[in-house]
Write a protein that holds these residues in place. Structure first.
Motif, short mmCIF file in Angstrom:
data_model
loop_
_atom_site.label_atom_id
_atom_site.label_comp_id
_atom_site.label_asym_id
_atom_site.label_seq_id
_atom_site.Cartn_x
_atom_site.Cartn_y
_atom_site.Cartn_z
N LEU A 37 0.82 -1.20 0.00
CA LEU A 37 0.00 0.00 0.00
C LEU A 37 0.86 1.25 0.00
O LEU A 37 0.58 2.22 -0.71
N ARG A 38 1.93 1.23 0.77
CA ARG A 38 2.80 2.41 0.86
C ARG A 38 3.51 2.74 -0.44
O ARG A 38 3.98 3.85 -0.63
N ALA A 39 3.55 1.81 -1.37
CA ALA A 39 4.19 2.07 -2.66
C ALA A 39 3.41 3.11 -3.47
O ALA A 39 3.98 3.76 -4.33
N TRP A 40 2.10 3.28 -3.16
CA TRP A 40 1.29 4.22 -3.95
C TRP A 40 0.30 5.04 -3.15
O TRP A 40 -0.41 5.87 -3.71
N SER A 41 0.22 4.84 -1.84
CA SER A 41 -0.77 5.56 -1.04
C SER A 41 -0.22 5.93 0.33
O SER A 41 0.57 5.18 0.90
N GLN A 42 -0.66 7.06 0.83
CA GLN A 42 -0.30 7.48 2.18
C GLN A 42 -1.51 7.43 3.12
O GLN A 42 -1.50 8.03 4.18
N ALA A 43 -2.56 6.70 2.72
CA ALA A 43 -3.75 6.56 3.56
C ALA A 43 -3.35 5.96 4.91
O ALA A 43 -2.55 5.02 4.96
N PRO A 44 -3.89 6.49 6.00
CA PRO A 44 -3.56 5.93 7.32
C PRO A 44 -3.97 4.46 7.43
O PRO A 44 -5.01 4.06 6.92
N VAL A 45 -3.14 3.68 8.10
CA VAL A 45 -3.43 2.27 8.36
C VAL A 45 -3.45 2.07 9.87
O VAL A 45 -2.47 2.35 10.55
N ILE A 46 -4.57 1.57 10.37
CA ILE A 46 -4.72 1.26 11.78
C ILE A 46 -4.70 -0.26 11.91
O ILE A 46 -5.51 -0.95 11.29
N VAL A 47 -3.77 -0.77 12.67
CA VAL A 47 -3.63 -2.22 12.83
C VAL A 47 -4.42 -2.66 14.06
O VAL A 47 -4.20 -2.14 15.16
N LEU A 48 -5.33 -3.61 13.85
CA LEU A 48 -6.06 -4.27 14.93
C LEU A 48 -5.74 -5.76 14.81
O LEU A 48 -6.13 -6.40 13.84
N SER A 49 -5.01 -6.27 15.77
CA SER A 49 -4.54 -7.65 15.63
C SER A 49 -4.41 -8.31 17.00
O SER A 49 -4.19 -7.63 18.00
N ALA A 50 -4.52 -9.62 16.99
CA ALA A 50 -4.30 -10.38 18.22
C ALA A 50 -2.81 -10.52 18.52
O ALA A 50 -2.43 -10.91 19.62
N ARG A 51 -1.98 -10.20 17.55
CA ARG A 51 -0.54 -10.28 17.78
C ARG A 51 -0.14 -9.24 18.83
O ARG A 51 -0.47 -8.07 18.70
N SER A 52 0.58 -9.70 19.82
CA SER A 52 0.95 -8.78 20.90
C SER A 52 2.45 -8.64 21.09
O SER A 52 2.89 -7.89 21.95
N ARG A 53 3.23 -9.35 20.28
CA ARG A 53 4.69 -9.26 20.41
C ARG A 53 5.18 -7.88 19.99
O ARG A 53 4.69 -7.31 19.01
N GLU A 54 6.12 -7.37 20.70
CA GLU A 54 6.68 -6.06 20.39
C GLU A 54 7.27 -6.03 18.98
O GLU A 54 7.14 -5.02 18.27
N ASP A 55 7.89 -7.13 18.55
CA ASP A 55 8.47 -7.19 17.21
C ASP A 55 7.41 -6.97 16.12
O ASP A 55 7.68 -6.32 15.11
N ASP A 56 6.21 -7.53 16.31
CA ASP A 56 5.14 -7.35 15.34
C ASP A 56 4.69 -5.90 15.29
O ASP A 56 4.42 -5.36 14.21
N LYS A 57 4.60 -5.27 16.45
CA LYS A 57 4.20 -3.86 16.49
C LYS A 57 5.22 -2.98 15.79
O LYS A 57 4.87 -2.10 15.00
N ILE A 58 6.48 -3.23 16.05
CA ILE A 58 7.55 -2.45 15.43
C ILE A 58 7.56 -2.68 13.91
O ILE A 58 7.68 -1.73 13.14
N ALA A 59 7.39 -3.92 13.49
CA ALA A 59 7.39 -4.23 12.06
C ALA A 59 6.23 -3.52 11.35
O ALA A 59 6.41 -2.99 10.25
N ALA A 60 5.05 -3.49 11.97
CA ALA A 60 3.90 -2.81 11.37
C ALA A 60 4.16 -1.31 11.26
O ALA A 60 3.86 -0.70 10.23
N LEU A 61 4.72 -0.73 12.30
CA LEU A 61 5.03 0.70 12.25
C LEU A 61 6.11 1.00 11.24
O LEU A 61 6.02 1.98 10.48
#
Length: 94
Positions: A66-90
């Motif tokens: 998505l970031r290759a062509w859009s700057q629309a905000p992305v809100i992540v709602l996920s059951a993943r709670s590991r810090e690594d997943d949060k950092i990777a999404a950001l």
């Protein structure tokens, strides 16, 4: 404002969609990376609510695409709670 909800659990997606509609937003839902990509090809979205665990891929990869062509905000709602997943999404652009 039109929002894309990417969530493979239909009950969760429906709840998010209902809540958004009650507040005046319109939305489309996608249950997979493939469906989300198809929706994104058809129209521009003002924002995306995204689950990371999808049946045909990872939501983090979808953010990168998505970031290759859009700057629309992305809100992540996920059951993943590991810090690594949060950092990777950001880092990907959420």
């Amino acid at each position: 404002m039109h929002i894309l909800i990417v969530e493979d659990n239909t009950l969760v997606a429906s709840g998010i969609q209902t809540g958004l509609e009650l507040h005046g937003f319109t939305s489309d839902t996608a249950a997979s990376v493939a469906q989300a990509t198809a929706h994104m090809a058809r129209r521009d979205f003002d924002a995306c609510v995204l689950d990371l665990g999808l049946p045909d891929g990872d939501g983090i990869d979808l953010i990168r695409d998505l970031r290759a062509w859009s700057q629309a905000p992305v809100i992540v709602l996920s059951a993943r709670s590991r810090e690594d997943d949060k950092i990777a999404a950001l880092d990907a652009g959420a």
